[in-house]
Write a protein that holds these residues in place. Structure first.
Motif, PDB file in Angstrom:
ATOM      1  N   LEU A 238      16.674  -3.816  70.460  1.00 18.86           N
ATOM      2  CA  LEU A 238      16.119  -4.796  69.529  1.00 18.86           C
ATOM      3  C   LEU A 238      16.438  -4.488  68.072  1.00 18.86           C
ATOM      4  O   LEU A 238      16.789  -5.400  67.312  1.00 18.86           O
ATOM      5  CB  LEU A 238      14.615  -4.889  69.753  1.00 18.86           C
ATOM      6  CG  LEU A 238      13.911  -6.106  69.193  1.00 18.86           C
ATOM      7  CD1 LEU A 238      14.502  -7.390  69.730  1.00 18.86           C
ATOM      8  CD2 LEU A 238      12.423  -6.038  69.574  1.00 18.86           C
ATOM      9  N   PRO A 239      16.324  -3.241  67.615  1.00 19.26           N
ATOM     10  CA  PRO A 239      16.647  -2.966  66.209  1.00 19.26           C
ATOM     11  C   PRO A 239      18.062  -3.409  65.849  1.00 19.26           C
ATOM     12  O   PRO A 239      18.308  -3.867  64.730  1.00 19.26           O
ATOM     13  CB  PRO A 239      16.502  -1.451  66.079  1.00 19.26           C
ATOM     14  CG  PRO A 239      15.675  -1.034  67.217  1.00 19.26           C
ATOM     15  CD  PRO A 239      15.894  -2.020  68.302  1.00 19.26           C
TER      16      PRO A 239
ATOM     17  N   ILE B  58      -3.414 -11.421  61.014  1.00 18.75           N
ATOM     18  CA  ILE B  58      -2.319 -10.753  60.302  1.00 18.75           C
ATOM     19  C   ILE B  58      -1.336 -10.069  61.243  1.00 18.75           C
ATOM     20  O   ILE B  58      -0.504  -9.274  60.811  1.00 18.75           O
ATOM     21  CB  ILE B  58      -2.851  -9.742  59.258  1.00 18.75           C
ATOM     22  CG1 ILE B  58      -3.747  -8.686  59.911  1.00 18.75           C
ATOM     23  CG2 ILE B  58      -3.576 -10.472  58.151  1.00 18.75           C
ATOM     24  CD1 ILE B  58      -4.206  -7.611  58.929  1.00 18.75           C
ATOM     25  N   HIS B  59      -1.413 -10.379  62.523  1.00 24.51           N
ATOM     26  CA  HIS B  59      -0.452  -9.789  63.453  1.00 24.51           C
ATOM     27  C   HIS B  59       0.907 -10.436  63.257  1.00 24.51           C
ATOM     28  O   HIS B  59       1.011 -11.648  63.186  1.00 24.51           O
ATOM     29  CB  HIS B  59      -0.918  -9.967  64.892  1.00 24.51           C
ATOM     30  CG  HIS B  59      -2.123  -9.135  65.196  1.00 24.51           C
ATOM     31  ND1 HIS B  59      -3.397  -9.621  65.077  1.00 24.51           N
ATOM     32  CD2 HIS B  59      -2.238  -7.852  65.588  1.00 24.51           C
ATOM     33  CE1 HIS B  59      -4.255  -8.665  65.385  1.00 24.51           C
ATOM     34  NE2 HIS B  59      -3.579  -7.579  65.697  1.00 24.51           N
TER      35      HIS B  59
ATOM     36  N   ILE C 285       4.360  -8.700  64.255  1.00 22.65           N
ATOM     37  CA  ILE C 285       5.577  -8.156  64.844  1.00 22.65           C
ATOM     38  C   ILE C 285       6.193  -9.098  65.876  1.00 22.65           C
ATOM     39  O   ILE C 285       7.418  -9.263  65.936  1.00 22.65           O
ATOM     40  CB  ILE C 285       5.326  -6.737  65.421  1.00 22.65           C
ATOM     41  CG1 ILE C 285       6.655  -6.074  65.779  1.00 22.65           C
ATOM     42  CG2 ILE C 285       4.416  -6.757  66.627  1.00 22.65           C
ATOM     43  CD1 ILE C 285       7.482  -5.722  64.583  1.00 22.65           C
TER      44      ILE C 285
ATOM     45  N   ILE D 243      10.014 -10.694  65.747  1.00 21.09           N
ATOM     46  CA  ILE D 243      11.036 -10.566  66.803  1.00 21.09           C
ATOM     47  C   ILE D 243      11.562 -11.948  67.186  1.00 21.09           C
ATOM     48  O   ILE D 243      12.770 -12.140  67.359  1.00 21.09           O
ATOM     49  CB  ILE D 243      10.465  -9.819  68.024  1.00 21.09           C
ATOM     50  CG1 ILE D 243      10.149  -8.373  67.627  1.00 21.09           C
ATOM     51  CG2 ILE D 243      11.430  -9.858  69.189  1.00 21.09           C
ATOM     52  CD1 ILE D 243       9.368  -7.607  68.669  1.00 21.09           C
TER      53      ILE D 243
ATOM     54  N   ASP E  44      -1.363 -15.124  58.155  1.00 22.58           N
ATOM     55  CA  ASP E  44      -2.577 -15.714  57.568  1.00 22.58           C
ATOM     56  C   ASP E  44      -2.246 -17.040  56.877  1.00 22.58           C
ATOM     57  O   ASP E  44      -2.599 -17.265  55.721  1.00 22.58           O
ATOM     58  CB  ASP E  44      -3.198 -14.697  56.576  1.00 22.58           C
ATOM     59  CG  ASP E  44      -4.583 -15.103  56.109  1.00 22.58           C
ATOM     60  OD1 ASP E  44      -5.054 -14.531  55.103  1.00 22.58           O
ATOM     61  OD2 ASP E  44      -5.190 -15.994  56.735  1.00 22.58           O
TER      62      ASP E  44
ATOM     63  N   SER F  18      -8.633 -14.121  70.049  1.00 22.47           N
ATOM     64  CA  SER F  18      -9.360 -15.258  70.611  1.00 22.47           C
ATOM     65  C   SER F  18     -10.036 -16.046  69.499  1.00 22.47           C
ATOM     66  O   SER F  18     -10.295 -17.233  69.640  1.00 22.47           O
ATOM     67  CB  SER F  18     -10.403 -14.776  71.616  1.00 22.47           C
ATOM     68  OG  SER F  18     -11.274 -13.867  70.975  1.00 22.47           O
ATOM     69  N   THR F  19     -10.317 -15.374  68.376  1.00 24.24           N
ATOM     70  CA  THR F  19     -11.014 -16.056  67.283  1.00 24.24           C
ATOM     71  C   THR F  19     -10.073 -16.807  66.354  1.00 24.24           C
ATOM     72  O   THR F  19     -10.523 -17.608  65.548  1.00 24.24           O
ATOM     73  CB  THR F  19     -11.812 -15.039  66.449  1.00 24.24           C
ATOM     74  OG1 THR F  19     -10.996 -13.869  66.278  1.00 24.24           O
ATOM     75  CG2 THR F  19     -13.094 -14.639  67.156  1.00 24.24           C
TER      76      THR F  19
ATOM     77  N   ALA G 240      -0.110 -13.112  72.532  1.00 27.32           N
ATOM     78  CA  ALA G 240      -0.669 -12.619  73.799  1.00 27.32           C
ATOM     79  C   ALA G 240      -1.893 -13.392  74.277  1.00 27.32           C
ATOM     80  O   ALA G 240      -2.144 -13.497  75.466  1.00 27.32           O
ATOM     81  CB  ALA G 240      -1.001 -11.137  73.680  1.00 27.32           C
ATOM     82  N   ILE G 241      -2.672 -13.967  73.354  1.00 27.35           N
ATOM     83  CA  ILE G 241      -3.895 -14.673  73.736  1.00 27.35           C
ATOM     84  C   ILE G 241      -3.603 -16.077  74.292  1.00 27.35           C
ATOM     85  O   ILE G 241      -4.448 -16.710  74.916  1.00 27.35           O
ATOM     86  CB  ILE G 241      -4.861 -14.777  72.520  1.00 27.35           C
ATOM     87  CG1 ILE G 241      -6.266 -15.165  72.954  1.00 27.35           C
ATOM     88  CG2 ILE G 241      -4.325 -15.747  71.480  1.00 27.35           C
ATOM     89  CD1 ILE G 241      -6.991 -14.074  73.680  1.00 27.35           C
TER      90      ILE G 241
ATOM     91  N   GLU H 264       6.294 -17.236  76.703  1.00 27.13           N
ATOM     92  CA  GLU H 264       5.530 -16.022  76.995  1.00 27.13           C
ATOM     93  C   GLU H 264       6.102 -14.815  76.260  1.00 27.13           C
ATOM     94  O   GLU H 264       5.435 -13.814  76.068  1.00 27.13           O
ATOM     95  CB  GLU H 264       5.516 -15.748  78.504  1.00 27.13           C
ATOM     96  CG  GLU H 264       4.263 -15.010  78.933  1.00 27.13           C
ATOM     97  CD  GLU H 264       4.173 -14.830  80.435  1.00 27.13           C
ATOM     98  OE1 GLU H 264       3.707 -15.772  81.100  1.00 27.13           O
ATOM     99  OE2 GLU H 264       4.569 -13.759  80.933  1.00 27.13           O
TER     100      GLU H 264
ATOM    101  N   LEU I  11      -6.615 -10.343  80.261  1.00 29.45           N
ATOM    102  CA  LEU I  11      -6.820 -11.794  80.278  1.00 29.45           C
ATOM    103  C   LEU I  11      -6.835 -12.352  81.707  1.00 29.45           C
ATOM    104  O   LEU I  11      -7.323 -13.447  81.954  1.00 29.45           O
ATOM    105  CB  LEU I  11      -5.733 -12.497  79.468  1.00 29.45           C
ATOM    106  CG  LEU I  11      -5.694 -12.126  77.985  1.00 29.45           C
ATOM    107  CD1 LEU I  11      -4.503 -12.805  77.308  1.00 29.45           C
ATOM    108  CD2 LEU I  11      -6.982 -12.542  77.282  1.00 29.45           C
TER     109      LEU I  11
ATOM    110  N   MET J 217      12.001  -0.746  73.340  1.00 27.92           N
ATOM    111  CA  MET J 217      12.957  -1.110  72.293  1.00 27.92           C
ATOM    112  C   MET J 217      14.000  -2.130  72.731  1.00 27.92           C
ATOM    113  O   MET J 217      14.877  -2.488  71.961  1.00 27.92           O
ATOM    114  CB  MET J 217      13.607   0.137  71.695  1.00 27.92           C
ATOM    115  CG  MET J 217      12.620   0.950  70.887  1.00 27.92           C
ATOM    116  SD  MET J 217      11.705  -0.031  69.670  1.00 27.92           S
ATOM    117  CE  MET J 217      12.762   0.160  68.257  1.00 27.92           C
TER     118      MET J 217
END
Lengths: 218, 486
Positions: free
Chosen positions: A63-64, A106-107, A109, A113, A131, A156-157, A185-186, A202, B105, B287
């Motif tokens: 990935l990098p 504030i997630h 990453i 990607i 945000d 979830s919030t 992920a949620i 996904e 979940l 990675m």
């Protein structure tokens, strides 16, 4: 090989070796010599990115390496953009995507990607950060003439903000102009369907496939 | 072997010098790079107490003296109370406890084997299920209920947990309002505010967002819980090597340490002496995909390093170990989990969560996997129990009596020491091939499934008294009113 062909070949190589400084330098030379910026992107940079994308999909790259190649590509395009006259001659891209993480979250990453993979996949990506209020997503999308907004949420919030965004787009009568994809992920497919999203992935690889599908169907 | 008296520390992964070096590097990171706190109230508290604050950037630069003071005031030990006091957790030094976690979940349905979203009934079922697993010490909410109002789902989890297990309960909260409500609910179950102070039956965790950020809501939760002065709070981080942290383990350790200490300092500034736990859920990112590698061996390494740091700082630890990226109870699940649990336990990490019933990149829970993991935990508990060397166990007179060529099967000494000395497996198959074939070639998973079904059918711990449960429900309902839910 003439001078221009050599330059194209070096541009391609700079992406394959994810050398941002070299890519920027070569982009500068394209401008200095008065070569066609769009042509340089399509025949020099894009083939390099396509190869990187292929190698990543087949599991040969980490990935990098993909992210660095995407950054080199973006940096070179930013230089070459100076030669686009009033947006008349826009380069051929699969589509334009505005990406962000929703308000209160504030997630970052996962979205980052996705941004790299979309760039690798031939999209023009505007990552507006974390945000982000619904209005800001829409404002940026209209400003850059985007086709797709990608909204990420991890909690979830904060996941309800994805619905808020879609509702606001409907309210403004922009549903036909702006497609919304959601992830994080949620989220899951049934949530995406429930809120009326145009697509869900996904993971980052799926996100690219979904965007391509949306652009093809358009 | 007494499962409630486990002590780790058999592994000392880093040297004392290396620990010192990490600590000093962390002080430097806090002072020169700083940490973001997305909360004005928190920023003001830092500034008032001597930190350098940039309000526009929401960034705080913390001085070494502030770190020292916070570490000095944080308690060395925490008791987490259980409804059955024999099951209280004493979190101090190298005492080790195992439990599940956190908020998968989905689960694999025990009847159909298919993956489905979690429900509130699943919370009730999993909590009472672990109540019956002898090698699991606590219940940390392991499944997210998708069929209750999402704004108060954490409170429904808490109510379900208290009603279903007499082991101690841990959870994550997602807003200031639900945190307040959770504390009220814990007070009801404890039996009043004095009891809540003496034996708090709850612990709540918050995590930073690497690199170097504390989110708005989690800042509120830290301040809310610190203010109580008595409700234990886990302040942790989850750096991922290569994406949200440096690719090097050392870099991720110093980053996570800085985030943890910054959060702990905030709590101690709000209320010096409030009970905090130092938390680590970090791992590497895969990675190729960029995803959190929950089953990675490096998670075990990182946990072991942080366990040592927690001992160095004398703060009880919230640790992680026992996960797998496998999507089923297969061979990969076995080796990934065993390696992680061994590293965590043997390094003396205190409250080790995620040790059971979880796989699939932290997304899926499984009753059968719980049973298998209970077995792994039993084996690791046996490691921690050590070897007793005394006159009786050296057994010189027994050996002398049995003599060359004799046997020990009929000795009283054998039967009287057997259960303390040997781990007796319930899932692992030790039969000969013939017997195994005659029994239908059952795998560990087959055996685990049968035991899981049995336990689910038979194990029904006493729930809370009706009045108490009604009070919990009314706290939830009044919180929902405040939040404008329904």
């Amino acid at each position: 090989m003439d001078e221009y062909e050599k330059l194209l070949s070096e541009l391609k190589e700079s992406i394959i070796s994810y050398d941002l400084e070299k890519a920027v330098k070569l982009a500068g030379i394209v401008l200095d010599k008065g070569y066609d910026a769009i042509d340089a992107i399509e025949k020099g940079l894009t083939p390099g990115m396509d190869l990187i994308g292929e190698r990543y999909q087949s599991g040969d790259l980490f990935l990098p390496e993909l992210v660095m190649a995407g950054n080199a590509m973006q940096a070179a395009i930013n230089v070459l953009k100076k030669a686009f006259v009033n947006g008349n001659k826009l380069r051929r891209v699969f589509g334009r995507v505005v990406l962000g993480t929703v308000e209160g979250d504030i997630h970052d990453i996962g979205k980052t990607i996705v941004s790299s993979l979309l760039t690798a996949g031939g999209f023009e990506v505007y990552d507006i950060g974390v945000d982000i209020k619904a209005e800001e997503f829409i404002k940026k999308a209209l400003e850059v003439n985007a086709n797709i907004i990608g909204a990420s949420a991890l909690l979830s919030t904060t996941v309800t903000k994805q619905k808020e965004l879609i509702d606001l787009i409907k309210e403004k009568g922009l549903k036909d102009r702006l497609r919304v994809i959601v992830g994080g992920a949620i989220t899951n497919r049934s949530w995406a369907d429930k809120i009326g999203a145009d697509g869900y992935g996904e993971n980052a690889v799926e996100a690219v496939a979904v965007c391509k599908l949306l652009m093809a169907v358009k | 072997m007494d499962i409630w008296k486990l002590k780790g520390g058999q592994i000392k992964y880093l040297s004392d010098d290396q620990i010192e070096e990490i600590h000093l590097a962390t002080l430097r990171l806090l002072q020169e790079t700083g940490v973001v706190f997305d909360n004005e109230e928190a920023l003001k508290i830092f500034e008032k107490n001597g930190a350098v604050v940039d309000y526009a950037k929401k960034r705080v630069w913390i001085l070494p003296s502030m770190v020292k003071e916070a570490l000095a005031s944080s308690p060395d030990r925490i008791t987490l109370a259980a409804r059955n006091p024999k099951w209280d957790l004493i979190l101090e030094k190298q005492r080790v406890y195992f439990g599940p976690g956190t908020n998968a979940l989905h689960l694999l349905d025990i009847e159909t084997g298919k993956r489905r979203p979690g429900t509130i009934q699943d919370v009730y079922d999993f909590a009472r299920f672990i109540d019956g697993l002898e090698n699991i010490h606590f219940y940390k909410t392991n499944i997210w209920p998708t069929d209750v109002p999402q704004e108060t789902a954490d409170l429904y989890q808490l109510r379900a947990s208290y009603n279903s297990t007499k082991k101690s309960v841990g959870m994550a909260c997602f807003s200031r309002e639900t945190t307040r409500a959770a504390v009220k609910m814990a007070e009801v179950v404890a039996g009043g505010s004095a009891e809540l102070k003496k034996r708090p039956p709850i612990v709540i965790n918050v995590l930073s967002v690497s690199p170097l950020q504390w989110g708005r809501t989690n800042c509120e939760i830290i301040m809310e819980l610190a203010q109580t002065g008595s409700v234990p709070l886990i302040i942790g981080s989850e750096p991922q090597c290569g994406t949200t942290a440096p690719v090097t383990i050392a870099g991720a350790i110093v980053l996570g340490n800085a985030e943890n200490l910054a959060g702990i300092i905030l709590a101690q500034l709000v209320k010096p002496g409030c009970p905090v736990m130092y938390g680590m859920v970090g791992s590497v990112s895969d990675m190729k995909s960029g995803q959190y590698a929950s089953g990675a061996v490096e998670l075990g390494i990182i946990t072991a390093c942080f366990a040592q740091l927690s001992h160095y700082y004398k703060i009880p630890m919230y640790s992680t170990g026992g996960m797998s990226d496998s999507k089923s109870s297969d061979v990969q699940a076995g080796y990934e989990k065993a390696i992680q649990i061994m590293m965590a336990a043997m390094s003396g990490a205190n409250y080790i969560h995620d040790t059971a019933g979880l796989f699939d990149l932290c997304l899926t829970a499984s009753f059968e996997q719980f049973v298998i993991d209970n077995e792994i935990l039993g084996m690791v508990a046996r490691i921690l129990s050590g070897v007793n060397i005394n006159h009786d166990t050296l057994a010189l007179d027994i050996i002398n009596n049995v003599g060359p060529g004799g046997h020990f099967l009929a000795e009283k000494h054998t039967i009287s020491h057997l259960k303390q000395e040997h781990f007796i497996p319930e899932v692992s198959n030790r039969q000969t091939r013939q017997m195994w074939e005659a029994g239908g070639c059952r795998s560990a998973l087959d055996t685990a499934r049968e035991k899981a079904r049995e336990l689910l059918k038979k194990h029904w711990p006493e729930p809370l008294q009706e009045d108490m449960d009604k009070e919990l429900l009314s706290i939830i309902e009044s919180t929902e009113k405040k939040l404008g839910v329904r």
